[in-house]
Structures are given as structure tokens and as C-alpha cells.
Scaffold this active site. Structure first.
Site, PDB file in Angstrom:
ATOM      1  N   ASP A  26      37.224  33.306  33.924  1.00 32.33           N
ATOM      2  CA  ASP A  26      36.354  33.341  35.104  1.00 32.33           C
ATOM      3  C   ASP A  26      36.889  32.360  36.144  1.00 32.33           C
ATOM      4  OD1 ASP A  26      33.077  34.211  35.541  1.00 32.33           O
ATOM      5  OD2 ASP A  26      33.960  32.723  36.886  1.00 32.33           O
ATOM      6  N   GLY A  49      21.019  38.004  38.389  1.00 35.50           N
ATOM      7  CA  GLY A  49      22.181  37.180  38.718  1.00 35.50           C
ATOM      8  C   GLY A  49      23.504  37.914  38.693  1.00 35.50           C
ATOM      9  N   GLN A  50      23.474  39.242  38.495  1.00 37.25           N
ATOM     10  CA  GLN A  50      24.746  39.978  38.487  1.00 37.25           C
ATOM     11  C   GLN A  50      25.311  40.025  39.903  1.00 37.25           C
ATOM     12  OE1 GLN A  50      24.601  43.968  36.836  1.00 37.25           O
ATOM     13  NE2 GLN A  50      26.838  44.196  36.925  1.00 37.25           N
ATOM     14  N   HIS A  77      30.396  43.439  32.496  1.00 40.15           N
ATOM     15  CA  HIS A  77      31.246  42.403  31.891  1.00 40.15           C
ATOM     16  C   HIS A  77      30.402  41.509  31.010  1.00 40.15           C
ATOM     17  CE1 HIS A  77      29.784  41.083  35.828  1.00 40.15           C
ATOM     18  NE2 HIS A  77      29.690  39.869  35.312  1.00 40.15           N
ATOM     19  N   LEU A  78      31.034  41.018  29.941  1.00 36.32           N
ATOM     20  CA  LEU A  78      30.418  40.041  29.056  1.00 36.32           C
ATOM     21  C   LEU A  78      31.022  38.688  29.387  1.00 36.32           C
ATOM     22  CD1 LEU A  78      30.436  42.853  27.519  1.00 36.32           C
ATOM     23  CD2 LEU A  78      30.255  41.516  25.427  1.00 36.32           C
ATOM     24  N   HIS A  79      30.165  37.696  29.580  1.00 40.89           N
ATOM     25  CA  HIS A  79      30.649  36.318  29.714  1.00 40.89           C
ATOM     26  C   HIS A  79      30.762  35.740  28.304  1.00 40.89           C
ATOM     27  CE1 HIS A  79      29.717  35.766  34.117  1.00 40.89           C
ATOM     28  NE2 HIS A  79      28.857  36.736  33.857  1.00 40.89           N
TER      29      HIS A  79
HETATM   30  P1  5GP Z   1      28.062  37.967  37.252  1.00 44.63           P
HETATM   31  O1  5GP Z   1      27.520  36.968  38.248  1.00 44.63           O
HETATM   32  O2  5GP Z   1      28.179  39.341  37.870  1.00 44.63           O
HETATM   33  O3  5GP Z   1      27.397  37.960  35.930  1.00 44.63           O
HETATM   34  O4  5GP Z   1      29.530  37.472  36.943  1.00 44.63           O
HETATM   35  C1  5GP Z   1      30.595  37.662  37.793  1.00 44.63           C
HETATM   36  C2  5GP Z   1      31.581  36.580  37.473  1.00 44.63           C
HETATM   37  O5  5GP Z   1      32.831  36.963  38.009  1.00 44.63           O
HETATM   38  C3  5GP Z   1      31.234  35.223  38.078  1.00 44.63           C
HETATM   39  O6  5GP Z   1      31.097  34.269  37.032  1.00 44.63           O
HETATM   40  C4  5GP Z   1      32.410  34.929  39.002  1.00 44.63           C
HETATM   41  O7  5GP Z   1      32.779  33.572  38.984  1.00 44.63           O
HETATM   42  C5  5GP Z   1      33.500  35.834  38.466  1.00 44.63           C
HETATM   43  N1  5GP Z   1      34.436  36.319  39.466  1.00 44.63           N
HETATM   44  C6  5GP Z   1      34.120  36.886  40.668  1.00 44.63           C
HETATM   45  N2  5GP Z   1      35.239  37.267  41.313  1.00 44.63           N
HETATM   46  C7  5GP Z   1      36.276  36.940  40.485  1.00 44.63           C
HETATM   47  C8  5GP Z   1      37.692  37.094  40.604  1.00 44.63           C
HETATM   48  O8  5GP Z   1      38.218  37.615  41.582  1.00 44.63           O
HETATM   49  N3  5GP Z   1      38.446  36.653  39.570  1.00 44.63           N
HETATM   50  C9  5GP Z   1      37.884  36.076  38.447  1.00 44.63           C
HETATM   51  N4  5GP Z   1      38.732  35.675  37.494  1.00 44.63           N
HETATM   52  N5  5GP Z   1      36.559  35.922  38.316  1.00 44.63           N
HETATM   53  C10 5GP Z   1      35.758  36.345  39.313  1.00 44.63           C
END
Ligand code: 5GP
Length: 116
Positions: A29, A91-92, A98-100
Site C-alpha cells: 500500500d 471507507g472504500q 481488495h483485501l488489506h
Molecule cells: P480502500 O480505502 O479502498 O479500502 O483502500 C485503498 C488503498 O489503496 C488505500 O489504503 C490507499 O493507500 C491505496 N492506494 C491508492 N492508490 C494507490 C496506488 O496508486 N498505489 C498503491 N500501492 N496503493 C494505492
């Protein structure tokens, strides 16, 4: 619509990739919330978990087993957390499932509610 994660999958934009197989890609991330913070992303562009269908059952299981494999590979398999945010109000921010995978630090004890 092509998501930013699809662009990473197609190598159109760079990422620190830690794992790849036929069905998914995993990379660090860009704004890590833990020493190990990996995004495990299916190559199939499913916007949200709630958009997954019965036909995606094997893929969803595959993502969890791949997450296990990555946790082992990165040495955090003893303690890690897996998070999926579904929808903007949860928070998406990237609408490609995607899985964190979060590890490498201690998470708060006392149940999930206290850590949110
Ligand atoms: P969400 O908030 O949708 O659960 O998670 C999206 C995640 O993607 C966030 O933690 C954010 O930091 C990460 N992210 C967004 N854009 C990019 C990118 O271009 N490259 C990488 N490696 N991570 C990204």
C-alpha cells in the site's frame, strides 16, 4: 471503467509487487498503516465485495489463501489482520475489490469494536 489497480495489474503504473498468480496480484500500500501493509487484488475487476457473485466463490477463497501465503512469505503469519472496506461509507476509496493485509505491529486488544 479501469481502476487504478487494474493499471497496476497491467504494469501501466508502478507498484512494489510482492506476489502474483493467475488470479491475483499483491503489492505494498502506498500509504501503509502498519509495517507490513499489502493489498491483495483479484485480476478480475469486481468493484466491491457486495458485487461478487456465486460464480466468484472460488476466487474469493483463493484471495484468502493467497493472503495466507503472502503473510507467511513476509514473516507476519503469526499475527495479521485482514480488512475489506465495502462502499464509500465504509471507507472504500478504490472501487476494485481488495483485501488489506496488515501485520508487523500489535493491534489493539479487546475485540474489533474498540479498534475501529
Ligand atoms: P480502500 O480505502 O479502498 O479500502 O483502500 C485503498 C488503498 O489503496 C488505500 O489504503 C490507499 O493507500 C491505496 N492506494 C491508492 N492508490 C494507490 C496506488 O496508486 N498505489 C498503491 N500501492 N496503493 C494505492
Amino acid at each position: 471503467m479501469t481502476s487504478i489497480f487494474s493499471k497496476i495489474i497491467k504494469r501501466e503504473i508502478p507498484a512494489d509487487i510482492v506476489y502474483e498468480d493467475d488470479l491475483c496480484l499483491a503489492f505494498r500500500d502506498i500509504h501503509p498503516q502498519a509495517p507490513t501493509h499489502i493489498l491483495v487484488v483479484p485480476k478480475k475487476e469486481i468493484p466491491r465485495l457486495s458485487d461478487a457473485a456465486e460464480a466468484d466463490q472460488a476466487l474469493l477463497g483463493h484471495l484468502l489463501l493467497a493472503t495466507n501465503k503472502i503473510a507467511r512469505q513476509l514473516g507476519v503469519d503469526d499475527a495479521f489482520r485482514v480488512v475489506i472496506s465495502n462502499g464509500a461509507n465504509a471507507g472504500q476509496t478504490v472501487f476494485h475489490l481488495h483485501l488489506h493485509l496488515l501485520g508487523g505491529r500489535r493491534f489493539r486488544e479487546g475485540g474489533l469494536a474498540r479498534s475501529l
